[in-house]
Write an enzyme that holds these catalytic residues in place. Structure first.
Site, PDB file in Angstrom:
ATOM      1  N   GLY A 157       0.837  -1.207   0.000  1.00  8.56           N
ATOM      2  CA  GLY A 157       0.000   0.000   0.000  1.00  8.56           C
ATOM      3  C   GLY A 157       0.865   1.248   0.000  1.00  8.56           C
TER       4      GLY A 157
ATOM      5  N   THR B 139      -9.883  -5.858 -11.334  1.00  9.34           N
ATOM      6  CA  THR B 139     -10.416  -4.508 -11.111  1.00  9.34           C
ATOM      7  C   THR B 139      -9.343  -3.478 -11.442  1.00  9.34           C
ATOM      8  OG1 THR B 139     -11.788  -5.401  -9.350  1.00  9.34           O
ATOM      9  CG2 THR B 139     -11.502  -3.028  -9.346  1.00  9.34           C
TER      10      THR B 139
ATOM     11  N   TYR C  12      -0.711 -17.132  -3.015  1.00 14.52           N
ATOM     12  CA  TYR C  12      -1.887 -16.240  -2.959  1.00 14.52           C
ATOM     13  C   TYR C  12      -3.174 -17.068  -2.963  1.00 14.52           C
ATOM     14  CZ  TYR C  12      -4.893 -12.263  -4.229  1.00 14.52           C
ATOM     15  OH  TYR C  12      -5.857 -11.285  -4.260  1.00 14.52           O
TER      16      TYR C  12
ATOM     17  N   LYS D  26     -14.950 -11.616  16.418  1.00 10.41           N
ATOM     18  CA  LYS D  26     -15.676 -12.486  17.355  1.00 10.41           C
ATOM     19  C   LYS D  26     -15.779 -11.828  18.729  1.00 10.41           C
ATOM     20  CE  LYS D  26     -14.991 -16.958  19.603  1.00 10.41           C
ATOM     21  NZ  LYS D  26     -13.808 -16.990  20.462  1.00 10.41           N
TER      22      LYS D  26
END
Ligand code: UDP
Length: 318
Positions: A36, A180, A150, A110
């Site tokens: 990122g 995408t 992956y 959870k």
């Protein structure tokens, strides 16, 4: 809702943050920046509804105060062996983000009684023998193949998500994301759109791998995010494909890019980058249409026009 998004500084995570902020939610972003980029969330720095933690999700994660939803988007995702940010060059981190990262996110969901949404992928179908791919197709994946780090991490992540749903009653969602594209893609990640659009804007020949007869179906990011948000708001626990069903060969894709950008440098063919390059891929989006009343609206030409300004800026052309 107060929503944790892992991989918030990534291509999809950052767009998802924008959309959910605009919808009135509070976002806690998390990213370790191995793939990122701080640039993708720089515009959110002054937004009082956005906070950020630089963390690796494969380690124990702690978030103070209440959490209503956890969206796990952290993972390297490019299959290009030449790319530094692709999963070939980050194999252990990729497996840890998919396996340990999913476990940590599910554990957090959870204990806080939060919803959980897993970013899964069309890669769980491998090189598919069924076409187009419905969610009921179990896939064709080699556990020790070149894409396995992956594919298998995401397959494990789906299994773990369903285990937490069935055994612990966690309120889970699984989105299987197909190819995408859009603004904020990493220009260096080696995938088809960044490579080809960058080459076209620089007036270079486009590199098509193999004979270009392999097919993909490309979805514009705004359509994809819209589908994911609809899934988050739904009560659907089984996987849902989100992607654009308009299938084309990579050669047609490259020709479209040359036409839209006016690039006259043509196309060159290079060796197929891997023996496991899936030959065909197209989502069957029947479930998304029925359950979410969703289908993509932006066609390739329009999506390219909306992506080009970002690439021009990054390339110093505008
Ligand atoms: N591809 C190509 N030239 C490039 C980059 C990719 O022909 O410069 C091809 C690649 O071999 C694959 C398709 O484009 O068949 C889509 O590749 P991408 O890396 O975008 O992701 P994938 O769909 O394989 O996960």
């Amino acid at each position: 809702m107060r929503i944790l998004i892992t991989g918030a500084a990534g291509f999809l995570g950052s767009h998802l943050s924008d959309t959910l902020l605009a919808d009135g939610h509070e976002i806690i972003g998390m990213d370790n920046f191995i793939t990122g980029s701080p640039d993708n969330i720089a515009h959110l720095a002054s937004n009082k509804n956005f906070s950020f933690y630089e963390r690796d999700v494969s380690n124990y994660i702690f978030v103070p105060d209440k959490v209503d939803a956890v969206l796990h988007f952290a993972s390297p995702a490019s299959p290009n062996p030449q790319s530094k940010s692709g999963y070939f060059n980050l194999p252990i981190q990729t497996m840890k983000a998919g396996a340990l990262g999913t476990h940590n996110c599910l554990g957090l969901a959870k204990v806080r009684n939060a919803k959980f949404l897993l970013a899964s992928t069309s890669e769980i179908y491998g090189d598919p023998e069924v076409h187009p791919q419905p969610e009921t197709y179990a896939g064709n994946v080699d556990p020790i193949g070149t894409r396995a780090v992956y594919d298998e991490a995401k397959r494990f992540a789906e299994s773990l998500t369903m285990a937490y749903h069935r055994f612990h009653n966690v309120n889970t969602r699984i989105v299987r994301i197909f190819n995408t594209y859009g603004p904020r893609m990493d220009l260096e990640d080696g995938r088809a759109l960044p490579n080809l659009l960058k080459q076209a804007l620089l007036g270079q020949p486009l590199t098509v791998y193999g004979d270009g007869a392999q097919t993909r179906s490309f979805c514009f990011v705004d359509d994809l995010v819209n589908g994911i948000v609809k899934l988050l708001y739904s009560e659907e626990h089984l996987p849902v494909n989100i992607g654009n069903p308009v299938e084309m060969t990579i050669l047609q894709f490259a020709e479209t890019i040359n036409r839209i950008t006016g690039n006259k440098a043509g196309i060159i063919f290079e060796d197929s980058r891997s023996a496991r390059d899936p030959q065909r891929r197209r989502p069957d989006i029947t479930r998304a249409k029925q359950i979410l009343d969703w289908e993509p609206k932006v066609d390739l030409e329009e999506g390219l026009r909306r992506t080009i300004p970002f690439f021009q800026k990054k390339l110093g052309l505008a």
